[in-house]
Design an enzyme around this catalytic site. Structure first.
Site, short mmCIF file in Angstrom:
data_model
loop_
_atom_site.label_atom_id
_atom_site.label_comp_id
_atom_site.label_asym_id
_atom_site.label_seq_id
_atom_site.Cartn_x
_atom_site.Cartn_y
_atom_site.Cartn_z
N LYS A 78 -51.67 -41.93 -46.05
CA LYS A 78 -50.23 -42.21 -46.12
C LYS A 78 -49.88 -43.30 -45.12
O LYS A 78 -50.43 -43.35 -44.01
CB LYS A 78 -49.45 -40.92 -45.81
CG LYS A 78 -47.95 -41.03 -46.07
CD LYS A 78 -47.28 -39.67 -45.87
CE LYS A 78 -45.78 -39.72 -46.12
NZ LYS A 78 -45.13 -38.40 -45.95
N SER A 153 -42.18 -36.92 -49.71
CA SER A 153 -42.33 -38.34 -49.51
C SER A 153 -43.76 -38.86 -49.67
O SER A 153 -43.96 -40.05 -49.79
CB SER A 153 -41.82 -38.69 -48.12
OG SER A 153 -42.61 -38.07 -47.12
N SER A 177 -43.03 -32.62 -47.78
CA SER A 177 -43.57 -33.88 -48.30
C SER A 177 -45.04 -33.89 -48.68
O SER A 177 -45.51 -34.85 -49.27
CB SER A 177 -43.33 -35.01 -47.31
OG SER A 177 -42.00 -35.44 -47.43
N1 GLN Z 1 -37.79 -34.23 -48.75
C1 GLN Z 1 -37.55 -33.87 -47.38
C2 GLN Z 1 -36.68 -34.88 -46.71
O1 GLN Z 1 -36.27 -35.78 -47.35
C3 GLN Z 1 -38.86 -33.71 -46.66
C4 GLN Z 1 -39.45 -34.96 -46.19
C5 GLN Z 1 -40.77 -34.78 -45.52
O2 GLN Z 1 -41.35 -33.70 -45.55
N2 GLN Z 1 -41.24 -35.81 -44.88
O3 GLN Z 1 -36.39 -34.79 -45.56
#
Ligand code: GLN
Length: 473
Positions: A78, A153, A177
């Site tokens: 990532k 994400s 994410s």
């Molecule tokens: N979807 C969640 C957010 O937007 C989690 C993001 C993540 O785990 N990095 O904060």
């Protein structure tokens, strides 16, 4: 070799038996990326040359009989995990040309094993989002249906593995994410116990919530990758001592917080969840209803705590020390211009929200209240684990949604995280394992089943997830 079904475990055997070389294996993945990634956009950058060099090095290690679990295994990383000398952008214009000056601890560990890095994967900017549509460099498509999002994400990492463009990948999980994109792409994803995997060299989003973890095709593969990246690290002040990971005995009682899950879940997803629970019951597990009365507060608490930490963590992007820089007459003007040009809309929304909930006059009403409720949510888990060994719920309330479907409605996007943020707030490990598929417009879309354990309970999650995998349709 069939890249759509190959696993780390199988590739390890094949490489050690010299069925093919690490170079051939990496080349096969690089070819797959060249062929497919235009239609998926999982990668922001592919490192063909260095991947080949790393693969040759791996072949030497294998030849010398020095192969380890991940020697010659091609991985995707990532774009918020630092690799020395490589661009690391967190999919943000702010860091488009930023080059990392050191290796993240997880990368140091993977390098020591002789793993191969194929490239860096697309993500929501600074890991904020649930669809990978917040990337400054365009969205990633779901390999199961390219009109749909891969989740986020870590959507690029998930799509890369699901499309056979990496054997496994690293992601980061602040509120889901790793697990939610794993659910939407048919993979196994683990958010480790807070402090199990070093955060050194992970670009911070919400420091009290962030963890790096694996996305892989099977439970065994996720376990292999987790085993290699975990461990105490003096560079991370919240790192857990290694001693807390003792293989616990599995007592096999699974708790289901029924009252929490029946609202707002897609009926097909709920049906799959219930079917998976039934499979586990038949496999000998005892299923209990468990009361976790504060779980409904998890999402609002997360969307106070997370933006608060985001606003603090992202203060470092001031155009002086990192990344983008824009000429201006005064320092104030320069901050304004840089942060307006460098950050996308969701990032700015979180900074504004976070600054607001931390501001004097509002901090008691929002941030401190959220912190207090977070403790109560943690206590729900502690109490639950007195009665059950793990807690099960869906990973996400629905299957992968259409590109563009939720971009204009931030609250609808936030609702994607309703089942995943709980584990980050409590710091407990959570894993998503494929539970089957639901049909949408003629396509079969994968859906994940989520298991959460007590701190340090990864082994038990892997064991139960293997039963989900084994009894699968
Ligand atoms: N979807 C969640 C957010 O937007 C989690 C993001 C993540 O785990 N990095 O904060």
């Amino acid at each position: 070799m069939d890249l759509s079904t190959l696993t780390i475990a199988q590739a390890r055997k094949d490489l050690d038996a010299k069925k093919y070389s690490a170079l051939e294996l990496s080349q096969a993945y690089l070819d797959a990326i060249a062929k497919k990634d235009q239609g998926i956009h999982a990668y922001l950058e592919v490192w063909a040359d260095s991947a080949q060099k790393e693969a040759k090095h791996a072949d030497e290690l294998i030849k010398a009989g020095k192969s380890q679990a991940l020697t010659g295994i091609p991985l995707a990383i990532k774009d918020n995990i630092l690799i020395e000398g490589r661009t690391c952008s967190s999919a943000s214009k702010m860091l488009e040309h930023y080059k990392a000056s050191y290796d993240a601890t997880v990368i140091t560990k993977l390098k020591a094993e002789g793993a191969v890095f194929l490239g860096r994967t697309n993500m929501d900017e600074f890991a904020m989002g649930s669809s990978t549509e917040n990337s400054a460099f365009g969205p990633t498509m779901n390999p199961h249906d390219t009109t749909r999002v891969p989740g986020g994400s870590s959507g690029g990492s998930a799509a890369a593995v699901a499309a056979g463009m990496a054997l496994a990948a690293l992601g980061s999980d602040t509120g889901g994410s790793i697990r939610q994109p794993s659910s939407h792409c048919g993979l196994v994803g683990l958010k480790p116990t807070y402090g199990a995997v070093s955060r050194y060299g992970l670009m911070p989003m919400g420091s009290s919530l962030d963890q790096i973890g694996p996305l892989a095709r099977t439970v065994d593969d996720a376990r292999i990758l987790f085993e290699e990246i975990r461990g105490y690290d003096a560079q991370d002040s919240t790192s857990n001592p290694d001693g807390m990971y003792k293989a616990g005995k599995v007592r096999k009682v699974i708790g289901v917080p029924r009252a929490f899950l029946e609202k707002g879940v897609d009926p097909d997803v709920l049906a799959l969840f219930n079917a998976t629970i039934e499979r586990l019951r038949k496999a000998g597990y005892q299923i209990e209803d468990v009361a976790m009365p504060n779980l409904p507060y998890a999402l609002p608490v997360y969307y106070v705590v997370c933006p608060a930490e985001v606003s603090t963590n992202l203060a470092r992007y001031d155009g002086v020390r990192y990344g983008l820089s824009v000429p201006a007459a005064t320092v104030g003007e320069s901050y304004e211009k840089i942060r307006a040009a460098g950050f996308g809309p969701e990032t700015r929304r979180r900074i504004v929200l976070g600054t607001f909930v931390l501001s004097s006059g509002y901090a008691d009403a929002y941030y401190r209240t959220a912190r207090a409720v977070r403790d109560v949510i943690r206590a729900d888990f502690t109490n639950a684990f007195k009665e059950v060994d793990c807690v099960a719920m869906p990973t996400a309330p629905g299957p992968a949604f259409k590109l563009g479907e939720k971009t204009s409605d931030p609250l609808a996007m936030y609702l994607e995280d309703i089942f995943s943020v709980t584990a980050n707030l409590a710091g407990v490990p959570a894993l998503s394992v494929p539970a089957g598929t639901v049909a949408r417009e003629g396509k079969q879309l994968p859906v994940g089943f989520q298991l959460m354990g007590a701190h340090g309970g990864e082994d038990m999650l892997f064991a139960i997830a293997k039963d989900v995998e084994r009894t699968g349709a």
